[in-house]
Design an enzyme around this catalytic site. Sequence first.
Site, short mmCIF file in Angstrom:
data_model
loop_
_atom_site.label_atom_id
_atom_site.label_comp_id
_atom_site.label_asym_id
_atom_site.label_seq_id
_atom_site.Cartn_x
_atom_site.Cartn_y
_atom_site.Cartn_z
N LYS A 1 -17.72 -7.54 0.66
CA LYS A 1 -16.40 -6.93 0.86
C LYS A 1 -15.44 -7.94 1.46
CE LYS A 1 -16.21 -2.68 2.47
NZ LYS A 1 -16.45 -1.50 3.36
N VAL A 2 -14.29 -8.07 0.81
CA VAL A 2 -13.23 -8.98 1.27
C VAL A 2 -11.92 -8.20 1.28
CG1 VAL A 2 -11.97 -11.12 0.83
CG2 VAL A 2 -14.41 -10.97 0.26
#
Length: 569
Positions: free
Chosen positions: A139-140
Amino acid sequence: MNPLVQLGELGQSPWYDYIQRSLITSGELKTMIETDGLRGMTSNPSIFEKAIGGSTDYNPSLKQALSEGMGVKQIYETLAIRDIQDAADLFYPVYEKSQAKDGYVCLEVAPDLAHQTEETVKEARRLFTAVGRENVMIKVPGTREGIPAIERLLGEGMNINITLLFSVEVYEQIAQVYIRGLETFASRGGDLSRLASVASFFISRIDSLIDSQLSDKENETTDSGKKALIKSLVGKAAIANAKIAYLKFQEIFGSNRFLVLKNKGAKVQRLLWASTSTKNPNYPDTYYVDALIAPETVNTMPAATFSAFREHGKTAGGLLTGIDEARETMLHLAGCGIDIHQATDKLLSDGVRIFSDAFDQLMGTISKKRKALLGDTTATIAASLGPSGEAAADRLKMLQQQNFVRRLWAKDPGLWHQDPAHQKIIQNALGWLQITEQQTRHMDTIQAISESARGFKHLLLLGMGGSSLTQEVFRITFGAIPGYPEPHVLDSTNPAEIRGIEKRIDLARTLFIIASKSGTTIEPLMLYLYFFNRLREIKGEKAGEHFIAITDPGSSLETLAREDRLKAV
């Protein structure tokens, strides 16, 4: 059919927005995959903080980490990566069967890197390698600095969940970044069929902010027509915004540019609806699931929402209806002075801060546990059994030989009875073994309901037996707590008792709780009908806003409560 399974048949994948070690080790996660059609899992620092801080699941691993001299952040990563790996292994059959479309478990880069491109790239690479599972998704956040990092990581063939998306315009950028990432990966000889990405579009937080702004606008105007328009927009912004984002999704991934990549095996970057629990207790608990069902999407639900949708979710309608109405809603919001661009910018900024604060809190929680485990351990239980001591020791020895404790936690009914009918009853009666973990996953909902009670002067529980005894113990133990309603309990249908309690409370400022496990106990139902009618005399159609129901899923009381539009169920 289970509504969660129906989602899959309609083209939407249900994911679970929670992770905890006991969820994996108890077999509960495996059961959800097999019976609920669960197809993925997301995590974040706040989720890990609740899991690690709210249970003893991680103590053995913590002790091991301490013996190896690990620091606080290293301990977190060791615990989190183990959970991600174990969950990914359980989801691997889903990953294989879906041909790498589903079966992902998500792990987030440290939130304090949200505005640092190079550091985000390095952190994502390190975590992806450390987990060592092809069905992990990193997740970014979709910040200005995160976007170039996302493009580079996709170009390297890394599965990415782009999180904290609120704006349709930013989502368009992210979708184009995904296509560019695919093109780069293809030019390097990568297998496009094994690369996946989701764009996490946040929902309920939008309504929380916009509804607050609408309330301010309503208070500022004296125009009755404008007041009516403003009221009609409450609770509409988030879903309308999501529908417009989905139109962009269809446009971008229906383009000729993407078709070239699709012919090489590329998958669309699905929109993932995140933050789909209802923050406003006045909204139905499946509000942001019922309305957002559409092909090629994901809905990641926290525990309470997941359970609620399993019990009474509605799969008719969904996102593909009311598109024109969604456009009108956005135009009306602008006409009322609501700047959606300014709002989504604020939500992104706040989201980064909230996740960063949650990460700090997680580090604090691990630090406290670390300190507690390093400290002196002392016995806190003692027994003085006198003449019974020898018999108790013999009994304990026998229970040990029977593996009683292990079998108890496995909910083995054979400890008590061999008859299949009795065993089924016994297994159902052992739900209390996991009650702490289950309720921890519902804390956000419980706290939201608790906060919504602050405006009331009195609280009156209507129940019989166990339903009222617990509250009576709390009332006697804690009394009235400043800022919250004064508690009362009514567990009698004696007219004099009812009249007496009615004289002691202000009906118009009382929150009622009707508690009946079966939902069919006649006494609390009669008390509910009596007080509901009394409130209807005062509040009219808003009488339900003064009532909360606690009951088994699917009971007649649940049906009645939803028909009467109670504050919470």
